[in-house]
Design an enzyme around this catalytic site. Structure first.
Site, PDB file in Angstrom:
ATOM      1  N   GLY A 210       0.820  -1.217   0.000  1.00 55.41           N
ATOM      2  CA  GLY A 210       0.000   0.000   0.000  1.00 55.41           C
ATOM      3  C   GLY A 210       0.851   1.263   0.000  1.00 55.41           C
ATOM      4  O   GLY A 210       2.049   1.220   0.252  1.00 55.41           O
ATOM      5  N   ARG A 273      -0.009  -5.358  -5.128  1.00 56.56           N
ATOM      6  CA  ARG A 273      -0.036  -6.479  -4.191  1.00 56.56           C
ATOM      7  C   ARG A 273       0.004  -7.750  -5.033  1.00 56.56           C
ATOM      8  O   ARG A 273      -0.403  -7.767  -6.190  1.00 56.56           O
ATOM      9  CB  ARG A 273      -1.294  -6.436  -3.335  1.00 56.56           C
ATOM     10  CG  ARG A 273      -1.378  -5.162  -2.481  1.00 56.56           C
ATOM     11  CD  ARG A 273      -2.416  -5.295  -1.383  1.00 56.56           C
ATOM     12  NE  ARG A 273      -2.631  -4.049  -0.675  1.00 56.56           N
ATOM     13  CZ  ARG A 273      -1.928  -3.657   0.396  1.00 56.56           C
ATOM     14  NH1 ARG A 273      -0.960  -4.407   0.863  1.00 56.56           N
ATOM     15  NH2 ARG A 273      -2.203  -2.506   0.990  1.00 56.56           N
ATOM     16  N   ASP A 299       5.426  -5.550   5.689  1.00 51.61           N
ATOM     17  CA  ASP A 299       5.782  -6.892   6.165  1.00 51.61           C
ATOM     18  C   ASP A 299       5.775  -7.921   5.030  1.00 51.61           C
ATOM     19  O   ASP A 299       6.707  -8.729   4.911  1.00 51.61           O
ATOM     20  CB  ASP A 299       4.858  -7.320   7.317  1.00 51.61           C
ATOM     21  CG  ASP A 299       3.386  -7.253   6.957  1.00 51.61           C
ATOM     22  OD1 ASP A 299       3.034  -6.575   5.980  1.00 51.61           O
ATOM     23  OD2 ASP A 299       2.578  -7.884   7.664  1.00 51.61           O
ATOM     24  N   ASP A 329       0.591   1.601   8.866  1.00 53.87           N
ATOM     25  CA  ASP A 329       0.028   1.102  10.120  1.00 53.87           C
ATOM     26  C   ASP A 329       1.038   1.119  11.278  1.00 53.87           C
ATOM     27  O   ASP A 329       0.666   0.849  12.414  1.00 53.87           O
ATOM     28  CB  ASP A 329      -0.488  -0.336   9.932  1.00 53.87           C
ATOM     29  CG  ASP A 329      -1.661  -0.402   8.987  1.00 53.87           C
ATOM     30  OD1 ASP A 329      -2.174   0.665   8.614  1.00 53.87           O
ATOM     31  OD2 ASP A 329      -2.072  -1.519   8.626  1.00 53.87           O
ATOM     32  N   MET A 372      -6.926   4.085   9.343  1.00 57.71           N
ATOM     33  CA  MET A 372      -6.257   2.827   8.972  1.00 57.71           C
ATOM     34  C   MET A 372      -5.643   2.140  10.165  1.00 57.71           C
ATOM     35  O   MET A 372      -5.356   2.761  11.182  1.00 57.71           O
ATOM     36  CB  MET A 372      -5.206   3.106   7.919  1.00 57.71           C
ATOM     37  CG  MET A 372      -5.809   3.219   6.549  1.00 57.71           C
ATOM     38  SD  MET A 372      -4.560   3.117   5.294  1.00 57.71           S
ATOM     39  CE  MET A 372      -5.590   2.848   3.859  1.00 57.71           C
ATOM     40  N   GLY A 373      -5.396   0.888  10.012  1.00 55.54           N
ATOM     41  CA  GLY A 373      -4.792   0.089  11.077  1.00 55.54           C
ATOM     42  C   GLY A 373      -5.446  -1.274  11.105  1.00 55.54           C
ATOM     43  O   GLY A 373      -6.455  -1.471  11.756  1.00 55.54           O
ATOM     44  N   ARG A 488      -3.018   8.470   3.488  1.00 51.32           N
ATOM     45  CA  ARG A 488      -1.800   7.796   3.045  1.00 51.32           C
ATOM     46  C   ARG A 488      -1.368   8.215   1.636  1.00 51.32           C
ATOM     47  O   ARG A 488      -0.257   7.901   1.212  1.00 51.32           O
ATOM     48  CB  ARG A 488      -1.960   6.287   3.135  1.00 51.32           C
ATOM     49  CG  ARG A 488      -2.838   5.652   2.106  1.00 51.32           C
ATOM     50  CD  ARG A 488      -2.762   4.121   2.169  1.00 51.32           C
ATOM     51  NE  ARG A 488      -3.127   3.579   0.883  1.00 51.32           N
ATOM     52  CZ  ARG A 488      -3.326   2.300   0.636  1.00 51.32           C
ATOM     53  NH1 ARG A 488      -3.181   1.412   1.598  1.00 51.32           N
ATOM     54  NH2 ARG A 488      -3.642   1.877  -0.571  1.00 51.32           N
TER      55      ARG A 488
END
Ligand SMILES: Nc1ncnc2c1ncn2[C@@H]1O[C@H](COP(=O)(O)OP(=O)(O)OP(=O)(O)O)[C@@H](O)[C@H]1O
Ligand SMILES: O=P(O)(O)OC[C@H]1O[C@](O)(CO)[C@@H](O)[C@@H]1O
Ligand SMILES: [Mg+2]
Length: 634
Positions: A210, A273, A299, A329, A372-373, A488
């Site tokens: 993202g 992605r 990650d 995040d 977000m999160g 973002r």
């Protein structure tokens, strides 16, 4: 466990600047490392520290003083090496004055070594989580003087080069009795010797996952620093994330191309992605003669980067793989925080402000903001703390519930009565269990395999509207704001741009110095190199038993939503219509457990047609300007 002694810079080191360099090269620290950054080796090394005494004897990489038979830590505690393995121990003199802060036996040299403890419970001193180096599989590589030595901007800087034995402690707070204990990472920064001749470098940059404020700044600074600090001229951008390695054309990058990209949000290279195919990616790296790979991502990207690094190592290529952690995040562990986070928190203020203004301007106004999160509520937590307009913040790490005593509905009701309006912030991953109870559960995933979450913001808003319109004559005015992509998709702020610059510098210095399979970031404010797999071994979460969450609770005075009924009884004050206050327990003892529409079993006594008219407060009374339950004035 897979560990290996590796001598960085050992073997017939050939240097291009004569005897001085050769001598310096000889002095290179002998470092014992795990053979790879694979999570299995690093995790077993890490976890061995916490294993019970009965488990397998672990090996440790630590800073000790001693010889091949025995070693001492800085407190004079002695260790004996495990029989049969001592011959593998490599030693190298370090500078005692720099490393020793405790007492250690006189006359023994300082040592960075693989230490085999006699028992698992033995105190093993400092643990060094080192990163791989291209000489791990190409031991005879030539070194070159770092051109920064001759760069007028840097040559004046005293001690510009980072010493090879410089490490950074993971835990800044230590015990006075064991200040040396804990995990250490290699300090980032330029090294005196480099393993890539600038003219031979072909670097590539790829961005995955993202968006995040500041990605373009990182790209810009990698390009400009390679160009101006090291004289690298061959830099390409991989377009569209990992799949761009094998499915798209590349983009030439130079300082002119990237000159003002830091003023734009997003990534000029594009991102995606999914599409990670290790073999195809490494084939492409080989085919294009790329020898430095800079990967910006979260990650998932790091997991993919570790596979790329492993494959490059398996093929024995002289290619450095360096990552820059990117996550809006802030869920990447170990590093202090990720770039773009501050910008996102700042931008979130605008949404919260709008929600507050809307809520304040309406009768019984409720403002709901979703931030977000996925698995970490960091943005919501910091945005709430910064704003002071938020009445309640909900994050994935802190379960909450709607109905009954101590629930969100009750809290919102009270705030409406006290302040006339209420502002709620909810992180996207919060309350997923609640949404799942009412919405059909279709387990959906995105192209990278990440679970797609249900829309908590929309769901919560609907629940609020339904609840209050049923319960009260006067409906509430609810405004739902979802600024998700707005926070973002913007450029980094000033602080993030500086941070991105430092990250870019850290990775290029590391790659030029031959380190690989690493990611870079600040640990206790000092930039470090961290093995890729180690960086994503655990995910950062908001620790709800930590003081930061306590600060938020005390700032908003929101319920803690503890399920412990006794705790609720102690804490939940019940106010009757005539203003009397009781604890829930007292109220129950007095024989009447129904308050403001809530019964003690948590179900609402609704104002429905066929229900008998209960003794309810059926309108939300006007706000009392003298009463405020939270720290912000109504
Ligand atoms: N376990 C994995 N192994 C190999 N590649 C992976 C793995 N997980 C994710 N990737 C690849 O990494 C890229 C980015 O992954 P992902 O979409 O999860 O974003 P991310 O890097 O975690 O960033 P974000 O912070 O946006 O979640 C994708 O191309 C995906 O295919
Ligand atoms: O819509 P996208 O691009 O998949 O991104 C959404 C996700 O990305 C993140 O911002 C992580 O980068 C998450 O907070 C969010 O769930
Ligand atoms: Mg991710």
């Amino acid at each position: 466990m897979e560990t290996m002694m590796t001598v960085v810079g050992s073997g017939p080191l050939v240097s291009c600047d004569g005897p001085r360099a050769a001598a310096a090269a000889k002095e290179q620290t002998l470092v014992n490392k795990t053979s790879s950054s694979s999570s299995s080796s690093s995790s077993s090394r890490l976890h061995s520290k916490f294993k019970p005494a009965t488990s397998v004897v672990p090996s440790r990489v630590g800073v000790f003083w001693g010889n091949e038979k025995r070693a001492w830590d800085c407190f004079g505690k002695q260790f004996v090496f495990r029989k049969g393995l001592k011959t593998g121990v490599q030693r190298h003199p370090l500078t005692p004055s720099k490393l020793a802060i405790g007492r250690f036996p006189k006359g023994v040299s300082t040592t960075v070594m693989e230490l085999f403890c006699k028992t698992d419970t033995e105190h093993c001193g400092a643990i060094f989580e080192d990163v791989p180096h291209v000489t791990d599989w190409l031991p005879d590589l030539q070194t070159y003087p770092n051109p920064l030595k001759f760069n007028p901007a840097y040559s004046a800087v005293k001690q510009y080069f980072v010493e090879n034995d410089a490490v950074v402690t993971k835990d800044a707070v230590v015990k006075m009795t064991t200040p040396w204990e804990g995990i250490h990472f290699r300090r980032a920064g330029p090294r005196e010797k480099i393993y890539f001749r600038p003219e031979e470098v072909k670097a590539c940059i790829v961005t995955c996952g993202g968006l995040c404020p500041g990605i373009n700044t990182v790209i810009r600074e990698i390009v400009c620093s390679l160009w101006f600090q090291y004289g690298v001229r061959d830099i390409i951008g991989i377009v569209g994330g990992y799949r761009g390695f094998y499915a798209r054309n590349t983009q030439t990058l130079n300082p002119k191309v990237v000159n003002d990209i830091h003023k734009r949000g997003g990534t000029i290279l594009g991102t995606s992605r999914g599409g990670h195919d290790t073999m195809k990616i490494v084939d492409s790296i080989e085919d294009r003669d790329i020898n430095q790979v800079y990967i910006i991502g979260g990650d998932g990207t790091h997991r993919g980067a570790d596979l790329i690094y492993q494959e490059i190592k398996r093929r024995g290529l002289k290619v450095a793989v360096a990552c820059i952690p990117k996550t809006i995040d802030n869920d990447i562990d170990i590093i202090d925080k990720s770039f773009g986070f501050d910008t996102a928190v700042e931008e979130a203020q605008r949404a919260i402000n709008a929600a507050h203004v809307e809520a304040e301007s309406a009768d019984n106004g409720i403002g709901v903001v979703k931030l977000m999160g996925r698995y970490s509520g960091s943005i919501a937590l910091y945005a709430t703390l910064a704003s002071r307009d938020v009445d309640c913040c909900m994050i994935p790490e802190a379960p909450f519930y709607l109905e009954g005593a101590g629930g969100l509905f009750e809290f919102v009701y009270r705030r409406l009565r006290e302040n006339g309006h209420v502002v709620l912030v909810v992180a996207e991953g919060a309350g997923q269990d609640l949404v799942a109870q009412t919405l059909e559960s279709n387990e959906l995933i995105d192209a990278s395999g990440n679970h797609l979450l249900r829309d908590i913001g929309h769901w919560l808003s609907q629940q609020m509207k339904d609840h209050f319109s049923k319960l009260y004559k006067e409906p509430v005015t609810l405004k739902y704001i979802d600024p998700t992509y707005m926070i973002r998709a913007i450029p980094g702020n000033a602080a993030d741009n500086v941070y991105c610059t430092l990250l870019a510098h850290s990775v290029i210095h590391g790659a030029m110095a031959g380190f690989t399979g690493f990611t870079a970031g600040p640990v206790n404010n000092r930039h470090c190199y961290i093995p890729i797999a180690r960086a994503v071994e655990t995910q950062r979460h908001v620790n709800v038993s930590d003081r930061m969450w306590a600060r938020l609770l005390s700032s908003t005075n929101q319920p803690s939503f503890f399920h412990d009924k006794d705790l609720q009884k102690r804490n939940v004050m019940i106010q009757t219509e005539n203003g009397d206050e009781f604890t829930e327990e007292e109220y129950e003892t007095n024989g009447d457990s129904e308050v403001n529409g809530y019964t003690d079993n948590g179900s609402e006594n609704l104002n429905t047609e066929d229900a008998e008219q209960p003794a309810l407060v059926t309108t939300i009374p006007p706000a009392d300007p003298n009463v405020s339950q939270n720290n912000h004035a109504p």
